[in-house]
Design a protein around this motif. Sequence first.
Motif, PDB file in Angstrom:
ATOM      1  N   GLU A   1      -8.093  -3.389  -5.802  1.00  0.00           N
ATOM      2  CA  GLU A   1      -7.118  -2.273  -6.093  1.00  0.00           C
ATOM      3  C   GLU A   1      -7.359  -1.210  -5.281  1.00  0.00           C
ATOM      4  OE1 GLU A   1      -4.200   0.082  -6.220  1.00  0.00           O
ATOM      5  OE2 GLU A   1      -3.888  -1.906  -6.773  1.00  0.00           O
ATOM      6  N   ILE A   2      -6.557  -0.999  -4.124  1.00  0.00           N
ATOM      7  CA  ILE A   2      -6.876   0.202  -3.209  1.00  0.00           C
ATOM      8  C   ILE A   2      -6.625   1.547  -3.790  1.00  0.00           C
ATOM      9  CG2 ILE A   2      -4.567   0.625  -2.497  1.00  0.00           C
ATOM     10  CD1 ILE A   2      -5.838   0.687   0.590  1.00  0.00           C
ATOM     11  N   ASP A   3      -6.124   1.771  -4.869  1.00  0.00           N
ATOM     12  CA  ASP A   3      -5.975   3.001  -5.566  1.00  0.00           C
ATOM     13  C   ASP A   3      -7.272   3.264  -6.585  1.00  0.00           C
ATOM     14  OD1 ASP A   3      -5.429   5.579  -6.690  1.00  0.00           O
ATOM     15  OD2 ASP A   3      -3.640   4.750  -7.646  1.00  0.00           O
ATOM     16  N   PRO A   4      -7.995   4.099  -6.343  1.00  0.00           N
ATOM     17  CA  PRO A   4      -9.122   4.297  -7.235  1.00  0.00           C
ATOM     18  C   PRO A   4      -8.758   4.699  -8.694  1.00  0.00           C
ATOM     19  CG  PRO A   4      -9.110   6.085  -5.735  1.00  0.00           C
ATOM     20  CD  PRO A   4      -8.089   5.174  -5.035  1.00  0.00           C
ATOM     21  N   GLY A   5      -7.650   5.292  -8.750  1.00  0.00           N
ATOM     22  CA  GLY A   5      -7.221   5.557 -10.199  1.00  0.00           C
ATOM     23  C   GLY A   5      -6.390   4.712 -10.726  1.00  0.00           C
ATOM     24  N   TRP A   6      -6.134   3.542  -9.932  1.00  0.00           N
ATOM     25  CA  TRP A   6      -5.194   2.393 -10.564  1.00  0.00           C
ATOM     26  C   TRP A   6      -4.017   2.817 -11.287  1.00  0.00           C
ATOM     27  CZ3 TRP A   6      -7.426  -2.145 -14.120  1.00  0.00           C
ATOM     28  CH2 TRP A   6      -6.901  -3.125 -13.807  1.00  0.00           C
ATOM     29  N   ARG A   7      -3.193   3.783 -10.442  1.00  0.00           N
ATOM     30  CA  ARG A   7      -1.970   4.406 -11.102  1.00  0.00           C
ATOM     31  C   ARG A   7      -0.809   3.645 -10.707  1.00  0.00           C
ATOM     32  NH1 ARG A   7      -3.988   9.729  -8.148  1.00  0.00           N
ATOM     33  NH2 ARG A   7      -4.377   8.023  -6.528  1.00  0.00           N
ATOM     34  N   SER A   8       0.147   3.869 -11.454  1.00  0.00           N
ATOM     35  CA  SER A   8       1.505   3.343 -11.080  1.00  0.00           C
ATOM     36  C   SER A   8       2.390   4.579 -11.127  1.00  0.00           C
ATOM     37  CB  SER A   8       1.792   2.516 -12.366  1.00  0.00           C
ATOM     38  OG  SER A   8       3.281   1.960 -12.167  1.00  0.00           O
ATOM     39  N   TYR A   9       3.130   4.500 -10.167  1.00  0.00           N
ATOM     40  CA  TYR A   9       3.899   5.692  -9.670  1.00  0.00           C
ATOM     41  C   TYR A   9       5.388   5.209 -10.193  1.00  0.00           C
ATOM     42  CZ  TYR A   9       0.189   7.474  -7.010  1.00  0.00           C
ATOM     43  OH  TYR A   9      -1.192   7.956  -6.520  1.00  0.00           O
ATOM     44  N   GLY A  10       6.135   6.352 -10.551  1.00  0.00           N
ATOM     45  CA  GLY A  10       7.664   5.947 -10.704  1.00  0.00           C
ATOM     46  C   GLY A  10       7.985   6.244 -11.995  1.00  0.00           C
ATOM     47  N   ALA A  11       9.207   6.190 -12.336  1.00  0.00           N
ATOM     48  CA  ALA A  11       9.829   6.562 -13.733  1.00  0.00           C
ATOM     49  C   ALA A  11       9.883   5.480 -14.366  1.00  0.00           C
ATOM     50  CB  ALA A  11      11.205   7.217 -13.349  1.00  0.00           C
ATOM     51  N   GLY A  12      11.181   5.198 -14.882  1.00  0.00           N
ATOM     52  CA  GLY A  12      11.189   3.642 -15.850  1.00  0.00           C
ATOM     53  C   GLY A  12      11.483   2.632 -15.168  1.00  0.00           C
ATOM     54  N   ILE A  13      11.425   1.419 -15.762  1.00  0.00           N
ATOM     55  CA  ILE A  13      11.594   0.119 -14.996  1.00  0.00           C
ATOM     56  C   ILE A  13      12.610  -0.671 -15.952  1.00  0.00           C
ATOM     57  CG2 ILE A  13       9.524  -0.640 -15.962  1.00  0.00           C
ATOM     58  CD1 ILE A  13       9.313  -2.528 -13.449  1.00  0.00           C
ATOM     59  N   SER A  14      13.497  -1.317 -15.555  1.00  0.00           N
ATOM     60  CA  SER A  14      14.442  -2.144 -16.473  1.00  0.00           C
ATOM     61  C   SER A  14      13.954  -3.478 -16.596  1.00  0.00           C
ATOM     62  CB  SER A  14      15.932  -2.246 -15.822  1.00  0.00           C
ATOM     63  OG  SER A  14      16.435  -0.866 -16.018  1.00  0.00           O
ATOM     64  N   LEU A  15      13.816  -4.186 -17.236  1.00  0.00           N
ATOM     65  CA  LEU A  15      13.148  -5.766 -17.433  1.00  0.00           C
ATOM     66  C   LEU A  15      14.425  -6.552 -17.847  1.00  0.00           C
ATOM     67  CD1 LEU A  15       9.767  -4.942 -18.881  1.00  0.00           C
ATOM     68  CD2 LEU A  15      10.318  -4.877 -16.538  1.00  0.00           C
TER      69      LEU A  15
END
Length: 376
Positions: free
Chosen positions: A35-49
Motif C-alpha cells: 500500500e503506497i500510503d504510509p498511513g493506509w488512510r481511506s479518503y472520502g465521506a460515506g459509501i452506499s453498499l
Amino acid sequence: MNAGITKALIIGGGFAGMTAAARLARQGVEVDLLEIDPGWRSYGAGISLHGSTLRVLKELGLIDRFMEEGFASDGVEMRGADDRILVTLPTPRVAGPDIAGGGGIMRPALAKILQEAVRAAGVNVHLGTTFSTIENREDGVWVAFGDGKPQRYDLAVGADGLYSSVRAKLFPEAPKPRFIGQSVWRAVLPRPAEITTVTMWMGPNLKVGLNGVSPDLAYLFLTEDKEVNDFVAPESFVETLRALLRKFPSPIIQAIADQLSEEHHVIYRPLEQMLLPRPWRAGRVALIGDAVHATTPHLAAGACIGIEDAMVLAEEVARASTVDDALAGFEARRWERCRMVVENSARLADIEIHGGSRDEHAAIMRQSMKTLAEAI
C-alpha cells in the motif's frame, strides 16, 4: 488446491485489495500486501453498499462489525424535487432474511474493519511502498518493491485503482479514464428523522441523495452536470453545495442547506469511468476493482463489484488446478456483471445530463439492482 499458489502479492490496499488479501490468506496462501500510503488512510465521506456487498461481508465474518459501525435499510425511494415519491425500488435481502437489502457506512470505518481482517489473517502488510518492476517469467512473477531485489510470487494482483500503475505496465494501450460530464458533491451530516432508507430527489440537471451511514449520521451526495472538468476551489465548497441544494424545494433538502457548514466534510470530485476490454490478466498477474472497471456512483456499486472481484478470484484460486485456469475462471465470471454496472451507470448519467426518460432511468436502476442481487 489453491491452483498451486502458495505465495501471492496484492498491490493496492483499498477495499478490493484488502478483501483479496484477507480471503487468500485464510485459504493458506502466504500474502504480501503493498500500500503506497504510509498511513493506509481511506479518503472520502460515506459509501452506499448493496446487499451483495453485505453478503460478502457476511461470508468474511464481518457483518456484525458492519452493523456496529454502519446503517442498514431496505428499498430505494426516488422522489421529485418537491418530495413527491415517484417510485420505490426494492432491494432484495440477499445476505440473509435477517439482514437488510442495503446500507451505508463511513469509508474510514469500512477501511478499518477490512484492515483488522487483513491483520488477523496474517497478511504481511508493507505500507508506504509500491512495486518498481514486475515481470512474468517461466517460474513465476517476479516483483521488486521498495529498495529490495525482485521476489518470486505464484500470483500478483493489481488492485491499485483508477490510475493503476499495474495496468499501465501490463496494458500500455489501455483506455484512459474518461470524464463523463458530471461531478459529485458529498457531505456527512445528522440523519434527518424522515430518512429511513436510501432516498434520491431528481431535479433538472441535478440529483441529490441521502443514505444513513450510522445510527445518527447520513451521507449526502449530489450529482451536477458539468460540461468541462474545471477546477473548483476548496474554500468555495460549502457555499457552492448550499446553492445547489437550494434548487430543490423539498423541505428536507432546504433544512440541510440551512445547516450546511465546513464541519460536514464537504468534498467534490469530477466523475470518470473506464472499462478495460478483456483480457484482465497477463501471465500470472491479474487486475481487479477500479483498475479494470472504474464506474460512476449512479448505481452505488463501484466498491461492491471490486469487493466481489476479490472474493471470486479467491474462489477460483481455491478450486482451479492451475493459475491460468483460476484467472480465466475469474475473468469469465466477472466480465458481464462488471460491464453491466459500468455501462448502465453511464446510461443513467446520460439520461440525467440530457433530460431523458425518468421511466427508463427507474427501469435501469430496477434491473441493475435485480442483477446485482443474483448469485455471483
